[in-house]
Design a protein around this motif. Structure first.
Motif, mmCIF file in Angstrom:
data_model
loop_
_atom_site.group_PDB
_atom_site.id
_atom_site.type_symbol
_atom_site.label_atom_id
_atom_site.label_comp_id
_atom_site.label_asym_id
_atom_site.label_seq_id
_atom_site.Cartn_x
_atom_site.Cartn_y
_atom_site.Cartn_z
ATOM 1 N N TRP A 132 43.990 48.794 44.279
ATOM 2 C CA TRP A 132 42.562 48.486 44.280
ATOM 3 C C TRP A 132 41.857 49.092 45.500
ATOM 4 C CZ3 TRP A 132 39.465 45.571 40.825
ATOM 5 C CH2 TRP A 132 40.146 45.113 39.692
ATOM 6 N N ASP A 150 33.474 42.890 44.609
ATOM 7 C CA ASP A 150 34.397 44.006 44.395
ATOM 8 C C ASP A 150 34.176 45.120 45.407
ATOM 9 O OD1 ASP A 150 35.521 42.687 42.301
ATOM 10 O OD2 ASP A 150 34.691 43.972 40.733
ATOM 11 N N THR A 174 36.132 44.272 48.432
ATOM 12 C CA THR A 174 37.553 44.395 48.114
ATOM 13 C C THR A 174 38.007 45.841 48.168
ATOM 14 O OG1 THR A 174 37.491 42.437 46.709
ATOM 15 C CG2 THR A 174 39.300 43.971 46.348
#
Length: 430
Positions: free
Chosen positions: A376, A399, A402
């Motif tokens: 990720w 996100d 992240t």
């Protein structure tokens, strides 16, 4: 030290040597025209023909040959590590492109010498080696120049290939001429590979296994790009609170994809700003004309244009400032990945905690992108629609953080490739 017991040269090599000798005048005209168009002075163009424009440093000299910007940047950490243990060691770096020469002028450490690389023709190679007389020759990534390899080996100069990689296409081509591949590879004292796959491939092509080592990707262990803190502080107020992204190292046909994605992005976020940094800034006139024809309000870095509230695309057509753009932008598209050039370095934006997007064509960094996507730390986008959807979805999303944190963690966790490479080169020197 030299690589022992080289395999015999083949008739195919002899044909190559004869053809490059016969075609040398034509090759020189083509090269002269290309570099002149890129603004390289005539005196420096002569370096491509083996005519030096700088004196040889006294003492031992290591020659690094890196084709373009990415390969050049990957050598900097190795060079710095070598000189930490031996400050008197002379360093010569050669590159092929004008863009890389400009980067070398800005980034090469003090005391190191840059020249354009000699052509793989008889006169250029002979003149180059006669003047520079390197104690060690280091080729980078996939630089296999047959005459230079043979000439360096004949001169008793140890030869290394670092950060080696072989694409599937290159492997297929070399596999069709196994005796010639073995003749060239057997002249390397060591080959330091990015992956075990490349190591297995070069051994399969004839390199003795004890001379092949997997050290990882040097680009992963490179230092962060330089950043002009004062310029970042000056630009920051004009970018504040605007949805912002960078399209880095774009190639022809990719600007159309980027433009289409930005069109959809601005439909959702009208004040969004794109910083567009082409891989080759000399294309900026063409890019700007196309963007203006599409109706974009464009400001241009090289012209000193200010970023105003009306600016929709900022054309970053300068060299050596990618660290600035990565520092300012939360999201980066690493281009060269929608066209068959193999993608560009994802570690550079990762050092700046950017959320990284990329296209599907990333053969040059296949392992890195696969690992980053799996952690990720990056995301693949297939086309302009996918790109715009990711830009929109990442706005004000958890996100985004992240991706940024994972990218930075991936970069900082990169291995010790440069220290391993420097140790192998010191062994050859000693």
């Amino acid at each position: 030290m030299r690589a022992p017991d080289p395999a015999p040269l083949t008739p195919l090599y002899q044909v190559y040597a004869a053809m490059t000798a016969l075609s040398a005048p034509i090759i020189q005209r083509v090269v002269r025209r290309k570099l002149s168009a890129a603004g390289v002075p005539p005196g420096r163009i002569a370096e491509r023909f083996g005519q030096p424009t700088a004196p040889r440093p006294a003492g031992r000299l290591v020659w690094f040959h890196a084709v373009s910007v990415g390969e050049f940047l990957s050598t900097l950490g190795v060079i710095e590590t070598l000189r930490e243990s031996d400050p008197a060691l002379g360093i010569l770096v050669t590159t092929t492109t004008a863009t890389a020469a400009g980067m070398a002028r800005k980034r090469l450490p003090s005391g190191c010498v840059h020249q354009f690389s000699p052509l793989d023709t008889p006169g250029a190679t002979r003149r180059f080696l006669a003047h520079w007389r390197p104690d060690l020759a280091v080729f980078v990534e996939s630089e296999i120049w047959p005459r230079q390899i043979v000439s360096v080996h004949r001169a008793g100069i140890p030869l290394a290939l670092i950060n080696a990689r072989l694409s599937a296409g290159s492997l297929r081509r070399w596999s069709r001429v196994p005796r010639t591949a073995r003749a060239l590879l057997s002249r390397f004292a060591c080959v330091l590979c990015q992956t075990d796959t490349t190591r297995d491939a070069v051994i399969g092509l004839g390199l003795p296994s004890e001379r092949a080592v997997t050290t990882g990707d040097l680009k992963a262990s490179s230092d962060p790009l330089p950043l002009d803190e004062e310029e970042a502080a000056r630009l920051a107020p004009s970018l504040a609170r605007r949805p912002l992204w960078v399209a880095a190292s774009t190639h022809p046909e990719e600007e159309e994809i980027v433009s289409a994605a930005h069109r959809r992005f601005t439909e959702r976020y009208p004040d969004a700003l794109l910083i567009l940094a082409p891989r080759h800034p000399d294309r900026a006139d063409v890019i700007e004309a196309a963007l203006v024809a599409e109706g974009w309000a464009v400001a241009r870095r090289s012209a000193g244009d200010a970023i105003t509230g009306e600016t929709q695309i900022y054309l970053a057509d300068t060299l050596g400032e990618m660290g600035l753009w990565y520092h300012l932008a939360p999201i980066v598209l690493v281009a060269g990945s929608f066209v068959p050039v193999g993608g560009h370095n994802p570690y550079e934006p990762a050092h700046f905690s950017c959320a990284i997007l990329h296209g599907p064509l990333v053969a040059n960094f296949a392992r890195a992108y696969a690992d980053m996507d799996g952690q990720w730390a990056a995301r693949e986008v297939g086309n302009a629609t996918d790109l715009s959807e990711q830009l929109i979805s990442l706005q004000d999303s958890a996100d985004l953080v992240t991706l940024q944190q994972a990218a930075h963690g991936f970069a900082t966790a990169a291995g010790s490739a440069r220290t391993d490479a420097a140790a192998a080169l010191r062994k050859l020197l000693n």
